[in-house]
Motif scaffolding. Structure first.
Motif, short mmCIF file in Angstrom:
data_model
loop_
_atom_site.label_atom_id
_atom_site.label_comp_id
_atom_site.label_asym_id
_atom_site.label_seq_id
_atom_site.Cartn_x
_atom_site.Cartn_y
_atom_site.Cartn_z
N PHE A 97 0.82 -1.21 0.00
CA PHE A 97 0.00 0.00 0.00
C PHE A 97 0.86 1.26 0.00
N LEU A 98 1.91 1.27 0.80
CA LEU A 98 2.81 2.43 0.84
C LEU A 98 3.40 2.74 -0.54
N VAL A 99 3.83 1.70 -1.24
CA VAL A 99 4.45 1.89 -2.56
C VAL A 99 3.39 2.24 -3.60
N LEU A 100 2.29 1.52 -3.61
CA LEU A 100 1.28 1.71 -4.66
C LEU A 100 0.41 2.95 -4.44
N SER A 101 0.48 3.54 -3.25
CA SER A 101 -0.20 4.81 -3.01
C SER A 101 0.80 5.97 -3.11
N PHE A 102 2.00 5.63 -3.55
CA PHE A 102 3.05 6.62 -3.86
C PHE A 102 3.50 7.40 -2.62
N GLN A 103 3.41 6.76 -1.47
CA GLN A 103 3.93 7.35 -0.25
C GLN A 103 5.40 6.99 -0.06
N GLU A 104 5.83 5.90 -0.74
CA GLU A 104 7.20 5.44 -0.61
C GLU A 104 7.69 4.96 -1.98
N LYS A 105 8.90 5.35 -2.35
CA LYS A 105 9.48 4.91 -3.61
C LYS A 105 9.82 3.42 -3.52
N THR A 106 9.80 2.76 -4.67
CA THR A 106 10.13 1.34 -4.72
C THR A 106 11.53 1.09 -4.17
N ALA A 107 12.48 1.93 -4.55
CA ALA A 107 13.86 1.77 -4.09
C ALA A 107 13.95 1.90 -2.57
N VAL A 108 13.20 2.81 -2.00
CA VAL A 108 13.19 2.99 -0.54
C VAL A 108 12.56 1.77 0.14
N ALA A 109 11.48 1.26 -0.44
CA ALA A 109 10.83 0.07 0.12
C ALA A 109 11.80 -1.12 0.12
N PHE A 110 12.56 -1.25 -0.97
CA PHE A 110 13.53 -2.34 -1.05
C PHE A 110 14.63 -2.13 0.00
N ALA A 111 15.10 -0.90 0.12
CA ALA A 111 16.14 -0.59 1.11
C ALA A 111 15.65 -0.83 2.53
N ASN A 112 14.37 -0.59 2.77
CA ASN A 112 13.77 -0.82 4.10
C ASN A 112 13.35 -2.26 4.32
N ASP A 113 13.74 -3.14 3.40
CA ASP A 113 13.48 -4.58 3.53
C ASP A 113 11.98 -4.89 3.57
N ARG A 114 11.20 -4.16 2.76
CA ARG A 114 9.76 -4.37 2.70
C ARG A 114 9.37 -5.31 1.56
N MET A 115 10.34 -5.66 0.71
CA MET A 115 10.04 -6.51 -0.43
C MET A 115 11.22 -7.43 -0.73
N LEU A 116 10.90 -8.51 -1.43
CA LEU A 116 11.89 -9.49 -1.84
C LEU A 116 11.89 -9.60 -3.36
#
Length: 181
Positions: A97-116
């Motif tokens: 939701f954070l990424v797809l609602s554009f509250q967080e960039k994909t690169a930031v989500a990856f850096a924050n260990d939110r995705m694999l």
């Protein structure tokens, strides 16, 4: 007391939002591959039949897109016809939701260990560039700058408007065709 009633509704709303966004993104990936030469060139480096999925773990919403050759993508919905070659998985619906609602960039989500990422990293980087290009076309510049790592400097308003309109028209047409089928 009220918070206990609202939380489940918020979770359902997030899940529905992510599900709808995956449907829009899948159809938009198919459309942008028909409209934009830069996306076609990126996709040409992918093998024919390459299957890409983006999903929420463990069994959440998902989208599956296939490279059919000549730089074109085909949206398969949420079912893969065979094992996928590359999977980007959000660890939780809230992260998606954070990424797809554009509250967080994909690169930031990856850096924050939110995705694999499961698959070839070079393909993941290529698909991320394609997704960033797509978002640059279909989102207002102010929002796109928050969503993508770097907004394309050579994307000017006339090209953005024309390409964005063509992409949205193809997405709408695809939705209508799906409903009719």
């Amino acid at each position: 007391m009220l918070a206990k009633r609202i939380q489940p509704m918020m979770a359902q709303a997030r899940r529905l939002y992510v599900q709808v966004m995956f449907q829009v993104m899948g159809r938009a990936l198919q459309a942008v591959s028909e409209v934009d030469d830069t996306v076609k060139k990126e996709a040409l480096a992918l093998p024919n039949g390459f299957l890409f999925e983006m999903m929420v773990m463990p069994n959440g919403p998902r989208m599956v897109v296939e490279h059919t050759g000549l730089g074109r993508f085909h949206y398969h919905g949420d079912e893969a016809p065979r094992p996928v070659d590359l999977s980007i998985r959000f660890k939780h619906i809230a992260h998606a939701f954070l990424v797809l609602s554009f509250q967080e960039k994909t690169a930031v989500a990856f850096a924050n260990d939110r995705m694999l990422v499961d698959g070839d990293i070079s393909y993941a980087v290529r698909m991320t560039r394609v997704l960033n290009r797509l978002e640059s076309f279909i989102l207002p510049k102010l929002i796109a700058q928050r969503a993508v790592k770097e907004y394309p400097r050579n994307l000017h308003l006339p090209q953005k408007l024309i390409s964005g309109a063509r992409i949205y028209l193809k997405v709408a047409t695809n939705f209508v065709e799906t409903v009719r089928a």
